[in-house]
Design an enzyme around this catalytic site. Structure first.
Site, short mmCIF file in Angstrom:
data_model
loop_
_atom_site.label_atom_id
_atom_site.label_comp_id
_atom_site.label_asym_id
_atom_site.label_seq_id
_atom_site.Cartn_x
_atom_site.Cartn_y
_atom_site.Cartn_z
N THR A 86 0.81 -1.21 0.00
CA THR A 86 0.00 0.00 0.00
C THR A 86 0.84 1.26 0.00
OG1 THR A 86 -1.74 -1.19 1.17
CG2 THR A 86 -1.88 1.19 1.19
N THR A 162 1.79 -4.38 4.51
CA THR A 162 1.75 -4.61 5.96
C THR A 162 1.27 -6.00 6.35
OG1 THR A 162 -0.48 -3.65 6.10
CG2 THR A 162 1.40 -2.16 6.43
N ASP A 163 0.48 -6.66 5.49
CA ASP A 163 -0.16 -7.91 5.92
C ASP A 163 0.84 -9.02 6.23
OD1 ASP A 163 -2.60 -6.75 5.76
OD2 ASP A 163 -3.27 -7.80 3.96
N LYS A 239 1.41 -7.61 13.41
CA LYS A 239 0.30 -6.75 13.01
C LYS A 239 -0.93 -7.21 13.77
CE LYS A 239 -2.35 -5.00 9.07
NZ LYS A 239 -2.52 -4.95 7.61
#
Length: 413
Positions: A86, A162-163, A239
């Site tokens: 992203t 980020t995942d 996360k």
């Protein structure tokens, strides 16, 4: 007109002014408005006026995806390595979806606040959303980081979705010995949204990459506000929220450091390897035949039949590291055939201890290796690395190789 130029676009009586984006195509102009949003306009129906050239001055890409901008001898050199995600994404105006399209050079255009902080070298290792990340890309990335440091980079910033960032960051912590900071960063919200966290995360990551801490770190928002980023050790971070800007947390400890956004100040809570203290080294081999299995109540041991050819298995057990009694024989079969079976916990805090209850002692008797308070995701990357690089991978899983296994399960101070 070229990407980076400031333009005024008029279509259907509506006028917009902003910066022409790299995602502009032959059919559509994509303009970043002052408020942060991007707007796409059909070229054939638009009147366009050039207001200013090269608002964001970045040289063209070189061969093999490499790019550079003009160097200032008084500034440190930071290598920006893009894998997609992203932070390096834009809106596909055909579908309305966010897609990974930017290379590292485009990020410099999209985040002009990076200008003047360092000299930048840009490099693209992958251009994927992080759910498509693979161990093969981890290896390519580790090699690229090694090459950038070898070529003189004073720090490295890895832009990543980020995942799965925690998997990649921990994998690099095992594969790479680094004398300079290697800082992962990403964005929970794309650059076209006013609430995007991409600018602050990128700026703070660069500041961390200029620091004297030679470690693999993750740099993300410390809170929902735009005041500071937390610096997490790569093997202790997770996360923990789908969409909050401060989704990343250090598990079982406080973040290792902090970057004050306004003051541009980097501070660390605990001692760690200093810049130049570690000799540069790379051990990129991985055994990819490793599976992460989450135990659930009533789960049929027959579901583990696909693990017959696995080199390693990481189990997320309950509590102190337990599974149902009817799993134990199946686990013993795996161990007997040469599979390294490692136990972690589904709990976010605390550590595995299979000496308290009968089930745990039976698991130890079956040959299960306790991973202490190593996070399941980190244990998966670690086991891949240990199987390929250590003569006794079971012993390695009981040791702390890159800060992943704490001596005690209490918050660091």
């Amino acid at each position: 007109m070229n990407p980076g130029d400031r333009v005024r676009v008029e279509r259907g009586g509506v006028e917009n002014e902003g910066v022409l984006m790299p995602s502009t195509t032959a059919d559509h102009l994509v303009v970043k408005l002052p408020g942060g949003y991007n707007v796409g306009v059909d070229r054939d129906e638009a009147a366009v006026e050039l207001l200013e050239r090269d608002v964001h001055d970045v040289d063209g890409s070189g061969e093999d995806g490499d790019s550079t901008i003009e160097f200032d001898d008084d500034l440190p050199t930071v290598s920006l390595i893009s894998t997609g995600g992203t932070i390096a994404s834009t809106v596909d105006y055909r579908t309305g979806a966010v897609t990974a399209q930017f290379d590292a050079e485009d990020v410099l255009r999209a985040v002009p606040d990076l200008a003047g902080r360092a000299n930048y070298r840009g490099r693209v290792v992958a251009n994927i959303l992080s759910e498509n990340m693979t161990p093969a890309v981890w290896q390519d990335l580790a090699t690229a980081v090694h090459e950038e440091i070898e070529a003189g980079a004073d720090g490295v910033v890895v832009m990543h979705g980020t995942d799965t960032m925690q998997y990649t960051a921990s994998a690099l912590a095992f594969m790479l010995d680094t004398p300079v900071p290697v800082v992962f960063t990403g964005s929970q919200r794309s650059a076209d949204r006013p609430s995007s966290d991409n600018v602050m995360n990128a700026v703070c990551a660069v500041e961390a990459a200029k620091s004297d801490r030679a470690d693999v770190l993750v740099c993300m928002h410390a809170s929902s506000s735009d005041d500071a980023c937390a610096l997490h050790h790569a093997t202790r971070v997770r996360k923990n929220h789908t969409s909050r800007r401060d989704a990343f947390e250090t598990v079982g400890a406080e973040p290792v450091g902090r970057v004050d956004y306004e003051r541009e100040e980097v501070t660390f809570r605990r001692d760690g390897p200093a810049r130049g203290e570690t000799e540069l080294g790379l051990a990129p081999d991985l055994e990819t035949g490793v599976e992460l299995v989450k135990f659930t109540p009533g789960m049929d041991p027959a579901a583990l039949s696909y693990l017959d050819d696995a080199a390693g298995v990481v189990i997320e057990g309950t509590g102190l590291g337990h599974v149902a009694t009817d799993w134990i024989d199946r686990i013993e079969e795996l161990v007997d055939q040469g599979t390294v079976v490692t136990m972690t916990s589904q709990c976010l805090e605390g550590r595995v201890c299979d000496r308290v209850y009968d089930t745990g002692r039976d698991l130890l008797e079956a040959g299960v290796v306790e991973a202490g308070d190593t996070l399941p995701e980190t244990a998966t990357a670690k086991l891949m690395w240990a199987l390929a690089n250590r003569s006794d991978p079971t012993a390695a899983m009981r040791e702390s190789l890159a800060g992943e296994l704490q001596a005690r399960s209490v918050p660091w101070v």
